[in-house]
Design a protein around this motif. Structure first.
Motif, short mmCIF file in Angstrom:
data_model
loop_
_atom_site.label_atom_id
_atom_site.label_comp_id
_atom_site.label_asym_id
_atom_site.label_seq_id
_atom_site.Cartn_x
_atom_site.Cartn_y
_atom_site.Cartn_z
N CYS A 1 -4.92 1.02 6.41
CA CYS A 1 -5.11 2.48 6.49
C CYS A 1 -6.44 2.94 5.89
CB CYS A 1 -3.92 3.24 5.88
SG CYS A 1 -3.82 3.15 4.09
N CYS B 1 -7.45 -0.45 1.38
CA CYS B 1 -6.38 -1.04 2.18
C CYS B 1 -6.95 -1.42 3.55
CB CYS B 1 -5.24 -0.05 2.35
SG CYS B 1 -4.00 -0.61 3.55
N CYS C 1 0.86 -1.18 0.00
CA CYS C 1 0.00 0.00 0.00
C CYS C 1 0.90 1.24 0.00
CB CYS C 1 -0.89 0.01 1.24
SG CYS C 1 -1.69 1.60 1.54
N CYS D 1 0.32 3.21 3.72
CA CYS D 1 0.83 2.70 5.00
C CYS D 1 1.94 1.65 4.81
CB CYS D 1 -0.31 2.10 5.82
SG CYS D 1 -1.04 0.64 5.06
#
Ligand SMILES: [Zn+2]
Length: 244
Positions: free
Chosen positions: A235, A232, A209, A212
């Motif tokens: 996050c 995600c 991601c 994060c």
């Protein structure tokens, strides 16, 4: 755990959202720069302080010069008295020994006063020279900081005008960009962005991601490539597959 998904938005919707994120990020950066501009408050306080110091310095000099003038007047008056008494004393009109003796005494006193005044005037002349230097230095410091403030304010005004224009342009660009995004998706993106530092959609980078840096489960990339809305798990940001 499965990723939250909304089907049917399509790649195009994600492209539009990604484009909006780019505008939003630039807009946020421009607003942050605008807010971080120094409007010269600290320098302005410095100018006030320098002006006060220069005024005080000039006042001390004028006071000393006035004291010199006052002492010079006292000296002139003392000398005038001396001349008057000397004229009377040696004019021969006064013969009374008691009166003559009192005049002699007064002359001695006046001579003492004159010596004292002359000493004081000499000391004041020294002091006035040093006060002139102080006043001149304080005035130079005042001019220097005033010039710094003027330069700073000119730069500040220019930067502010440039950023205000940039923010206006980006705000218009943002409206046009947001209009291309489906309202429900836009609301969702804005909700995430509001909670995640202004970033609602992030690119997938080497299976991680981009927000994060969490390793994404296999299959996420394929689903994003298929145009699905994939979030995600860590996050909660919308995932985007870059064109590259
Ligand atoms: Zn994430």
């Amino acid at each position: 755990m499965t990723a939250a998904e909304i089907d049917g938005e399509g790649r195009q919707a994600l492209e539009h959202l990604w484009a909006l994120q780019q505008v939003d990020s630039r807009l946020a950066a421009a607003r942050a720069s605008r807010a971080a501009l120094d409007d010269g408050s600290a320098l302005r306080a410095g100018v006030e302080e320098a002006r006060r110091a220069a005024a005080e310095s000039a006042a001390r000099l004028h006071e000393c010069q006035a004291t010199i003038k006052d002492h010079e007047l006292q000296l002139a008056s003392t000398e005038a008295k001396q001349r008057k008494i000397e004229g009377d004393l040696y004019g021969g009109r006064i013969s009374n020994p008691k009166e003559l003796s009192s005049m002699q005494e007064e002359l001695v006193m006046l001579a003492r006063t004159r010596d004292h005044l002359e000493d004081q005037i000499l000391a004041l002349f020294d002091r006035v020279e040093s006060l002139k230097e102080d006043a001149s230095a304080a005035d130079a410091a005042r001019r220097a900081i005033e010039e710094r403030l003027a330069t700073h304010l000119a730069e500040y005004e220019a930067a502010r005008a440039r950023l205000d224009a940039e923010i206006d342009t980006l705000t218009a660009e943002r409206a046009a960009s947001a209009a291309r995004v489906e309202p429900r998706l836009l609301k969702r993106y804005e909700g995430i962005a509001a909670q995640e530092g202004g970033v609602g959609i992030v690119p997938i980078q080497n299976g991680l991601c981009g927000g994060c840096h969490n390793q994404l489960p296999t299959g996420f990339v394929t689903r994003v490539r298929d145009g699905q809305l994939v979030i995600c798990e860590r996050c909660r940001r919308i995932l985007y597959l870059g064109a590259a």
